[in-house]
Design a protein around this motif. Structure first.
Motif, PDB file in Angstrom:
ATOM      1  N   GLU A  29      16.242   2.077   1.713  1.00 44.22           N
ATOM      2  CA  GLU A  29      15.991   0.648   1.525  1.00 44.22           C
ATOM      3  C   GLU A  29      16.186  -0.127   2.827  1.00 44.22           C
ATOM      4  O   GLU A  29      15.381  -1.005   3.159  1.00 44.22           O
ATOM      5  CB  GLU A  29      16.893   0.090   0.429  1.00 44.22           C
ATOM      6  CG  GLU A  29      16.570  -1.341   0.083  1.00 44.22           C
ATOM      7  CD  GLU A  29      17.293  -1.844  -1.156  1.00 44.22           C
ATOM      8  OE1 GLU A  29      17.073  -3.021  -1.490  1.00 44.22           O
ATOM      9  OE2 GLU A  29      18.058  -1.086  -1.776  1.00 44.22           O
ATOM     10  N   ARG A  49       8.659   0.065  -0.863  1.00 48.48           N
ATOM     11  CA  ARG A  49       9.909  -0.634  -1.175  1.00 48.48           C
ATOM     12  C   ARG A  49       9.899  -1.089  -2.635  1.00 48.48           C
ATOM     13  O   ARG A  49      10.913  -1.003  -3.336  1.00 48.48           O
ATOM     14  CB  ARG A  49      10.099  -1.826  -0.228  1.00 48.48           C
ATOM     15  CG  ARG A  49      11.459  -2.499  -0.428  1.00 48.48           C
ATOM     16  CD  ARG A  49      11.683  -3.610   0.564  1.00 48.48           C
ATOM     17  NE  ARG A  49      10.791  -4.746   0.287  1.00 48.48           N
ATOM     18  CZ  ARG A  49      10.789  -5.873   0.979  1.00 48.48           C
ATOM     19  NH1 ARG A  49      11.606  -6.035   2.019  1.00 48.48           N
ATOM     20  NH2 ARG A  49       9.959  -6.851   0.671  1.00 48.48           N
ATOM     21  N   GLY A  50       8.739  -1.542  -3.115  1.00 47.27           N
ATOM     22  CA  GLY A  50       8.631  -1.922  -4.524  1.00 47.27           C
ATOM     23  C   GLY A  50       8.888  -0.741  -5.457  1.00 47.27           C
ATOM     24  O   GLY A  50       9.570  -0.881  -6.474  1.00 47.27           O
ATOM     25  N   ILE A  51       8.362   0.420  -5.101  1.00 54.64           N
ATOM     26  CA  ILE A  51       8.602   1.621  -5.912  1.00 54.64           C
ATOM     27  C   ILE A  51      10.087   1.970  -5.899  1.00 54.64           C
ATOM     28  O   ILE A  51      10.661   2.330  -6.930  1.00 54.64           O
ATOM     29  CB  ILE A  51       7.748   2.800  -5.403  1.00 54.64           C
ATOM     30  CG1 ILE A  51       6.255   2.482  -5.498  1.00 54.64           C
ATOM     31  CG2 ILE A  51       8.101   4.088  -6.143  1.00 54.64           C
ATOM     32  CD1 ILE A  51       5.775   2.158  -6.894  1.00 54.64           C
ATOM     33  N   HIS A  53      12.551  -0.143  -5.535  1.00 64.53           N
ATOM     34  CA  HIS A  53      13.200  -1.121  -6.423  1.00 64.53           C
ATOM     35  C   HIS A  53      13.014  -0.711  -7.890  1.00 64.53           C
ATOM     36  O   HIS A  53      13.950  -0.822  -8.697  1.00 64.53           O
ATOM     37  CB  HIS A  53      12.629  -2.528  -6.217  1.00 64.53           C
ATOM     38  CG  HIS A  53      12.995  -3.175  -4.923  1.00 64.53           C
ATOM     39  ND1 HIS A  53      14.250  -3.120  -4.369  1.00 64.53           N
ATOM     40  CD2 HIS A  53      12.237  -3.921  -4.072  1.00 64.53           C
ATOM     41  CE1 HIS A  53      14.266  -3.796  -3.236  1.00 64.53           C
ATOM     42  NE2 HIS A  53      13.050  -4.288  -3.027  1.00 64.53           N
ATOM     43  N   GLN A  54      11.824  -0.245  -8.230  1.00 67.74           N
ATOM     44  CA  GLN A  54      11.563   0.189  -9.610  1.00 67.74           C
ATOM     45  C   GLN A  54      12.509   1.313 -10.008  1.00 67.74           C
ATOM     46  O   GLN A  54      13.134   1.265 -11.065  1.00 67.74           O
ATOM     47  CB  GLN A  54      10.128   0.663  -9.761  1.00 67.74           C
ATOM     48  CG  GLN A  54       9.852   1.314 -11.111  1.00 67.74           C
ATOM     49  CD  GLN A  54       8.585   2.153 -11.101  1.00 67.74           C
ATOM     50  OE1 GLN A  54       7.660   1.902 -10.348  1.00 67.74           O
ATOM     51  NE2 GLN A  54       8.561   3.155 -11.945  1.00 67.74           N
ATOM     52  N   ALA A  62      10.815  -5.322  -7.703  1.00 71.64           N
ATOM     53  CA  ALA A  62       9.703  -4.371  -7.661  1.00 71.64           C
ATOM     54  C   ALA A  62       8.380  -5.086  -7.932  1.00 71.64           C
ATOM     55  O   ALA A  62       7.395  -4.874  -7.214  1.00 71.64           O
ATOM     56  CB  ALA A  62       9.929  -3.256  -8.683  1.00 71.64           C
ATOM     57  N   LYS A  63       8.365  -5.934  -8.951  1.00 72.49           N
ATOM     58  CA  LYS A  63       7.139  -6.668  -9.271  1.00 72.49           C
ATOM     59  C   LYS A  63       6.729  -7.570  -8.112  1.00 72.49           C
ATOM     60  O   LYS A  63       5.548  -7.641  -7.764  1.00 72.49           O
ATOM     61  CB  LYS A  63       7.330  -7.478 -10.558  1.00 72.49           C
ATOM     62  CG  LYS A  63       7.357  -6.617 -11.818  1.00 72.49           C
ATOM     63  CD  LYS A  63       7.401  -7.455 -13.070  1.00 72.49           C
ATOM     64  CE  LYS A  63       8.801  -7.783 -13.466  1.00 72.49           C
ATOM     65  NZ  LYS A  63       8.921  -8.450 -14.775  1.00 72.49           N
ATOM     66  N   ASP A  65       7.333  -7.203  -4.908  1.00 66.39           N
ATOM     67  CA  ASP A  65       6.779  -6.409  -3.807  1.00 66.39           C
ATOM     68  C   ASP A  65       5.379  -5.892  -4.128  1.00 66.39           C
ATOM     69  O   ASP A  65       4.486  -5.953  -3.277  1.00 66.39           O
ATOM     70  CB  ASP A  65       7.703  -5.233  -3.468  1.00 66.39           C
ATOM     71  CG  ASP A  65       8.794  -5.593  -2.477  1.00 66.39           C
ATOM     72  OD1 ASP A  65       8.739  -6.694  -1.890  1.00 66.39           O
ATOM     73  OD2 ASP A  65       9.704  -4.766  -2.271  1.00 66.39           O
ATOM     74  N   ILE A  86       5.595  -0.486 -13.431  1.00 66.06           N
ATOM     75  CA  ILE A  86       6.828  -1.269 -13.332  1.00 66.06           C
ATOM     76  C   ILE A  86       6.989  -2.125 -14.588  1.00 66.06           C
ATOM     77  O   ILE A  86       8.072  -2.187 -15.178  1.00 66.06           O
ATOM     78  CB  ILE A  86       6.826  -2.126 -12.050  1.00 66.06           C
ATOM     79  CG1 ILE A  86       6.942  -1.215 -10.816  1.00 66.06           C
ATOM     80  CG2 ILE A  86       7.947  -3.163 -12.083  1.00 66.06           C
ATOM     81  CD1 ILE A  86       6.625  -1.905  -9.508  1.00 66.06           C
TER      82      ILE A  86
END
Length: 191
Positions: A29, A49-51, A53-54, A62-63, A65, A86
């Motif tokens: 991260e 990075r979104g993945i 976070h998911q 996540a959403k 990003d 997500i």
């Protein structure tokens, strides 16, 4: 060193730290955040990075990003599907279905797989069957596609979605005892 190269290196370090070495999510991260700092328009860094976070259960981040990544690359079926996924894990099923269907129209086979899971979870077995057929059979030549569709349909008629899973397991166990599976249309189908 120019910023794009530094950003690319930070991005790759983040991915390697995440999945390539020891699942060091905190370090990954940090690296992905640094990559985004270096280039706020890096679709890859924002997407990954979104993945991350998911996976860590931080669905709002996540959403955000994935929505940002899609602003930068609105034609990405993969990212559209990932955003739908997500929403799936956030248990916002209506939005998940909408995004997965959009990704499916954009030629994303992974979206069919994710729609299949969504429909199964919601008890929408007929739609799950159609998504399974689309996911598993559509890539085959015409003869094997017909056989695959018939097998799924027959298994479904004999026990719904669980009937398909049971038939697949029995078929693979029996086939493993009697022949080489490498050319079989059911080989490797994890249902």
């Amino acid at each position: 060193m120019p910023v794009p190269r530094r950003m690319r290196l930070r991005f790759m370090v983040g991915v390697v730290e995440w999945i390539g070495i020891d699942w060091s999510w905190n370090e990954a991260e940090k690296s992905l955040n640094r990559a985004v700092e270096l280039d706020g328009n890096s679709v890859e860094a924002i997407h990954w990075r979104g993945i991350l976070h998911q996976i860590r259960g931080r669905f709002n981040e996540a959403k955000a990003d994935l929505k940002r990544a899609l602003e930068l690359d609105p034609t990405s079926a993969n990212m559209t599907s990932d955003l739908g996924y997500i929403y799936f894990f956030a248990r916002e099923f209506d939005e998940a279905e909408k995004l997965l269907k959009t990704a499916e129209m954009m030629e994303s086979n992974i979206a069919n797989n994710r729609l299949m899971w969504l429909y199964e979870l919601q008890g929408r077995e007929n739609e799950a069957l159609q998504a399974k057929i689309q996911f598993y059979c559509s890539r085959l030549d015409n003869e094997n596609k017909s056989k695959c569709e018939e097998r799924f349909t027959q298994s479904f008629e004999n026990g719904g979605i669980k009937g398909i899973a049971k038939d697949n397991i029995e078929f693979n166990e029996e086939s493993a005892k009697t022949k080489d599976l490498s050319s079989d249309i059911w080989y490797g189908l994890a249902i």
